[in-house]
Enzyme design. Structure first.
Site, PDB file in Angstrom:
ATOM      1  N   CYS A 178      80.413  26.938   4.795  1.00 46.56           N
ATOM      2  CA  CYS A 178      79.824  28.108   5.442  1.00 46.56           C
ATOM      3  C   CYS A 178      78.375  27.750   5.775  1.00 46.56           C
ATOM      4  O   CYS A 178      77.981  26.590   5.672  1.00 46.56           O
ATOM      5  CB  CYS A 178      79.924  29.350   4.563  1.00 46.56           C
ATOM      6  N   THR A 179      77.585  28.714   6.170  1.00 44.45           N
ATOM      7  CA  THR A 179      76.234  28.422   6.647  1.00 44.45           C
ATOM      8  C   THR A 179      75.344  27.815   5.567  1.00 44.45           C
ATOM      9  O   THR A 179      74.778  26.736   5.737  1.00 44.45           O
ATOM     10  CB  THR A 179      75.573  29.701   7.196  1.00 44.45           C
TER      11      THR A 179
END
Length: 327
Positions: A178-179
């Site tokens: 994810c980020t």
């Protein structure tokens, strides 16, 4: 004199003895600083996105690491030109990540470094899973990643059930990203509960990968929940070719805008030509709507806040400000 700013991304999952005291101390500290932020704190930890004048950012990092509950926190740092949040926001949020169900975060996937992640990608042995929302991966993702058509993180528990039906959990190794890493803390635990035996998560997320490995196996830009909207993951390689297309003319573009029609406010990808032609709107129909924010190319694609809505009429049409989903 030009001022240098830092963008910080960080989180910590662990017991916080008095979250309301931590919130009050944060707010008091920030009164004397040139900063903006969106920070959530609860009994289960902290999730922060922060921007600030470099000396103030360094002072904040040193201060937070001295707090007993946050001594082990890790910061991911980017250089920026100005503050990237509209204000200082520090508040209590029971769920640091809005998954919508409880999971045992003491059982998580194996954290692997950006270097290990890069090596495993080249092995082509694992199912590489993007656990971000669809509008995020649309402008950038890892090569050969599975890209779930999910609009919010709350939809991922149902997707986990589907994943367990489509793939044998006992025989399917999963690499997820994810980020900034925080969503994987929960989703890796969820996949383990569903019976997946071999689950890896990218330590520090895409942000950490870019800082360590450059562009590497990444394609496109990284969607971020601040005024930048998108960024190259490698500061040394800013001229990244778009992998997405303008929603109006289908030319290459990776720039997101909020529709200038305040009754729409749709988040959409658009090229410079079309955004000017349609006055900042996502369609011809919206460009003819009665309540349109004034569009300015000089302003760029910064997200519209409440103060920008309907400048010539009563602000009865104010729409909900998009809340940051934790990275």
């Amino acid at each position: 004199m030009e001022k240098n700013y830092y963008a910080l991304a960080y989180y910590y999952f662990g017991p916080v003895s008095n979250p309301y005291e931590e919130i009050a101390l944060h707010k008091q500290l920030f009164k004397t600083m040139d900063v903006s932020c969106r920070i959530y704190i609860s009994e289960e930890g902290i999730n922060g996105q922060f921007s600030g004048y470099q000396p103030d950012a360094e002072r904040y990092m040193a201060w937070l690491k001295q707090r007993p509950d946050f001594a082990s926190i890790k910061f991911k740092i980017h250089h920026i030109e100005e503050n990237i949040f509209p204000r200082v926001t520090v508040k209590y949020r029971k769920e640091l990540v809005a998954l919508g169900c409880s999971v045992d975060t003491t059982k998580q996937g194996k954290h692997i470094s950006p270097e290990e992640w890069h090596e495993k990608l080249q092995e082509n042995r694992c199912l590489v899973l993007d656990v971000r929302n669809n509008y995020e991966w649309k402008i950038g993702h890892f090569e050969n990643a599975v890209l779930p058509d999910i609009e919010t993180f709350r939809e991922f528990p149902d997707y986990a059930d589907r994943l367990a039906k489509e793939h044998d959990p006992a025989k399917t190794p999963v690499m997820m990203y994810c980020t900034g890493g925080i969503r994987c803390e929960l989703y890796s635990a969820l996949l383990l509960e569903k019976g997946f035996k071999e689950v890896y998560q990218l330590d520090g997320g895409v942000i950490a990968y870019g800082l360590k490995m450059g562009t590497g196996k990444w394609r496109g830009k990284l969607f971020v929940f601040d005024d930048r909207m998108a960024m190259p993951i490698d500061e040394a390689d800013p001229n990244v070719s778009p992998i997405a297309r303008c929603s109006l003319c289908n030319t290459d573009s990776d720039t997101y805008y909020n529709c200038a029609n305040t009754d729409c406010n749709n988040l959409f990808i658009c090229c410079e030509s079309c955004i000017a032609t349609h006055k900042g709107c996502c369609s011809e129909e919206c460009s003819q709507a009665p309540r349109i924010r004034a569009f300015s190319a000089e302003r760029g694609n910064k997200p519209f806040r409440r103060k920008h809505l309907c400048p010539t009429i009563e602000q009865s049409c104010c729409l909900k400000e998009q809340e940051n989903q934790p990275a």
